[in-house]
Design a protein around this motif. Structure first.
Motif, short mmCIF file in Angstrom:
data_model
loop_
_atom_site.label_atom_id
_atom_site.label_comp_id
_atom_site.label_asym_id
_atom_site.label_seq_id
_atom_site.Cartn_x
_atom_site.Cartn_y
_atom_site.Cartn_z
N UNK A 72 -73.54 -16.13 -8.61
CA UNK A 72 -73.10 -15.41 -9.67
C UNK A 72 -74.47 -15.33 -10.59
N UNK A 73 -75.41 -16.44 -10.53
CA UNK A 73 -76.69 -16.27 -11.54
C UNK A 73 -77.70 -15.42 -10.69
N UNK A 74 -77.84 -15.44 -9.27
CA UNK A 74 -78.65 -14.52 -8.65
C UNK A 74 -78.36 -13.08 -8.75
N UNK A 75 -77.09 -12.95 -8.62
CA UNK A 75 -76.33 -11.60 -8.50
C UNK A 75 -76.94 -11.05 -9.98
N UNK A 76 -76.64 -11.58 -11.16
CA UNK A 76 -76.79 -11.16 -12.47
C UNK A 76 -78.35 -10.93 -12.66
N UNK A 77 -79.22 -11.76 -12.04
CA UNK A 77 -80.64 -11.50 -12.14
C UNK A 77 -81.11 -10.40 -11.34
N UNK A 78 -80.50 -10.03 -10.18
CA UNK A 78 -80.87 -8.90 -9.24
C UNK A 78 -80.33 -7.60 -9.89
N UNK A 79 -79.36 -7.60 -10.46
CA UNK A 79 -78.67 -6.65 -11.38
C UNK A 79 -79.45 -6.11 -12.48
N UNK A 80 -79.95 -7.22 -13.26
CA UNK A 80 -80.72 -6.69 -14.33
C UNK A 80 -82.24 -6.26 -14.11
N UNK A 81 -82.60 -7.10 -13.51
CA UNK A 81 -84.11 -6.90 -13.05
C UNK A 81 -84.46 -5.81 -12.09
N UNK A 82 -83.60 -5.53 -11.14
CA UNK A 82 -83.86 -4.46 -10.13
C UNK A 82 -84.93 -4.74 -9.60
N UNK A 83 -85.43 -5.94 -9.06
CA UNK A 83 -86.93 -6.16 -8.77
C UNK A 83 -87.15 -5.33 -7.35
N UNK A 84 -88.42 -4.65 -7.31
CA UNK A 84 -88.60 -4.15 -6.06
C UNK A 84 -89.18 -5.04 -4.79
N UNK A 85 -89.58 -6.20 -5.46
CA UNK A 85 -90.11 -7.13 -4.55
C UNK A 85 -89.13 -8.12 -3.62
N UNK A 86 -87.93 -8.04 -4.23
CA UNK A 86 -86.82 -8.68 -3.62
C UNK A 86 -86.04 -7.90 -2.64
N UNK A 87 -86.37 -6.70 -2.68
CA UNK A 87 -85.45 -5.58 -2.01
C UNK A 87 -85.63 -6.05 -0.39
N UNK A 88 -84.27 -6.04 0.26
CA UNK A 88 -84.33 -6.47 1.80
C UNK A 88 -84.45 -7.96 2.16
N UNK A 89 -84.43 -8.82 1.02
CA UNK A 89 -84.65 -10.32 1.24
C UNK A 89 -83.26 -10.74 1.41
N UNK A 90 -83.00 -11.75 2.25
CA UNK A 90 -81.58 -12.35 2.33
C UNK A 90 -81.82 -14.00 1.80
N UNK A 91 -81.28 -13.97 0.37
CA UNK A 91 -81.43 -15.03 -0.21
C UNK A 91 -80.52 -16.04 -0.24
N UNK A 92 -80.80 -17.46 -0.18
CA UNK A 92 -79.75 -18.35 0.16
C UNK A 92 -79.21 -19.27 -1.36
N UNK A 93 -77.80 -19.09 -1.13
CA UNK A 93 -77.17 -19.64 -2.67
C UNK A 93 -76.94 -21.03 -2.34
#
Length: 452
Positions: free
Chosen positions: A431-452
């Motif tokens: 939930x925290x990662x999802x919220x951060x990705x949606x809010x920040x829309x960071x180009x640097x993390x595009x295509x990354x597979x993050x571990x929860x």
């Protein structure tokens, strides 16, 4: 008590700026006006003039503020969108410095603005607005010479607004347009934030105004075409050179007393560099208010979606959970900016590829970057997808192609745990990662597979 209208335009930044949705700009909760329209439609033609020839000296940037970008889109495009989404606004004339005409043409084409016409501005604010008003009159002449759509011809009401005030809502535009039609002119006002004083030529205090009796003039302002046209035909060279207030011209040269309407706090103007950061923050907040979760019809994915709905909701984002994007659910493709694809113990990239294909088929004008988050739920002892480790390269390739279409793709790996406490922690992290990705829309993390 009699309230006077100050002949000044407020550049002050309202300390209580509320969030504003860039596609559905501020609702009435964001700042109530003193009138409530019964419906948001008009039966007379309305057009808009957006003066956008400023150099942006007060921002301290080389790029004029109307062309400064955030989330991959220039400020002026957000303002244009606020007017284009209003069905009863027929056309928008953007008055631009001659040296920026090519840039403006590129913006119109790139973001698929439909109602816009760019015309060269003048050396001062009034000269630029006058050019815009005259351009609207030329539309009528062109209509007489050739067959044009029903939207052609001179408008009955002209709304004048600043290109660097992107947060204006349809309800308030309705109030301005209808009041201008009835009274000949109308304008937004706000309470003065600071006391206004007059100084002597030596730099000493001369006198101050009683703040309660005065208001700050804001935008938008509305006029019948005849009033604003006659005002500019009759005004002096001094007015053109030094004046800034259109309502004053209507009063002085046409005898038209403007109806003044209390505006919402969202009418603030991007003036300084810090305002650009504030505007970006408002738009990020607005874009992160909701997301669509697709479960693929899986019971386990639906259970995860329910848990995420509660956890992400606590962080300020409302989740709409659906099994697929078929039938009535396909409406999400045209209205939502954030998508979460849940996949359970099977090839998930195919799910994401199908969603990206659906988004492309929807043929949206992507004025903001879409976010697609792929959440892979696997058993705790399953560390592979289709019998092998999930290939970050495959996700990266898919994300790189999507980014060219203004879609930001991220991945999150989540392992199912039989330990309830551990599972709840994992869901909370997703939930925290999802919220951060949606809010920040960071180009640097595009295509990354993050571990929860």
């Amino acid at each position: 008590m009699e309230v006077n209208h100050t002949d000044m335009q407020s550049d002050s930044c309202d300390p209580g700026r509320p969030a504003a949705h860039p596609g559905i700009f501020p609702t009435r909760e964001a700042g109530k006006s003193d009138l409530q329209p019964a419906e948001r439609s008009v039966d007379f033609p309305v057009s808009v003039v957006l003066p956008a020839g400023g150099t942006g000296e007060r921002t301290g940037l080389q790029t004029p503020k109307q062309f400064c970008s955030f989330l991959g889109r220039p400020l002026i495009s957000y303002t244009i969108q606020a007017f284009e989404r209003v069905s009863w606004i027929r056309s928008i004339v953007v008055v631009i410095a001659k040296e920026n005409m090519e840039l403006m043409t590129d913006i119109v084409q790139r973001f698929q603005h439909r109602k816009v016409r760019a015309v060269p501005g003048g050396s001062t604010r009034h000269r630029s607005i006058c050019n815009g008003v005259l351009a609207l009159g030329e539309e009528e002449e062109e209509e007489e010479e050739e067959v044009r759509p029903a939207a052609g011809g001179r408008p009955e009401v002209v709304i004048v607004h600043d290109a660097v005030r992107p947060f204006v809502d349809e309800d308030f535009l309705y109030l301005i347009a209808t009041a201008a039609k009835e009274h000949g002119a109308a304008g937004a006002i706000r309470p003065l934030v600071s006391t206004v004083i007059a100084t002597t030529s030596e730099g000493f205090l001369d006198h101050s105004l009683e703040r309660a009796k005065y208001r700050a003039s804001e935008m938008p302002q509305g006029f019948t075409y005849d009033v604003i046209y006659r005002a500019y035909q009759r005004c002096s060279e001094s007015d053109f050179e030094f004046g800034t207030e259109c309502l004053h011209l209507a009063l002085q040269y046409c005898g038209t007393k403007a109806k003044l309407i209390q505006g919402p706090p969202t009418l603030w103007k991007v003036t300084y560099k810090r305002d650009l950061a504030a505007a970006e923050s408002i738009i990020k907040d607005a874009l992160s208010r909701s997301a669509c979760v697709i479960t693929g019809g899986s019971a386990r994915a639906a259970t995860l979606a329910d848990a995420l709905q509660e956890a992400v909701g606590a962080l300020g984002t409302e989740l709409d959970v659906i099994p697929d994007l078929m039938g009535e659910n396909a409406r999400c493709l045209s209205k939502e900016w954030n998508f979460i694809q849940l996949s359970v113990n099977r090839s998930f990239l195919s799910d994401v590829e199908a969603m990206l294909t659906d988004l492309e088929a929807a043929n949206r004008a992507l004025l903001h970057p879409l976010v697609v988050i792929w959440v892979h739920l696997s058993d705790s002892d399953e560390l592979s997808v289709s019998g092998r480790a999930a290939e970050p390269a495959a996700i990266m390739d898919l994300a790189s192609a999507a980014k060219l279409r203004n879609i930001l793709l991220y991945g999150i790996q989540l392992h199912q745990s039989k330990d309830t406490e551990r599972w709840e922690r994992s869901v909370s992290r997703v939930a925290e990662i999802t919220s951060a990705l949606i809010r920040e829309r960071s180009p640097a993390l595009v295509g990354q597979l993050l571990q929860a």
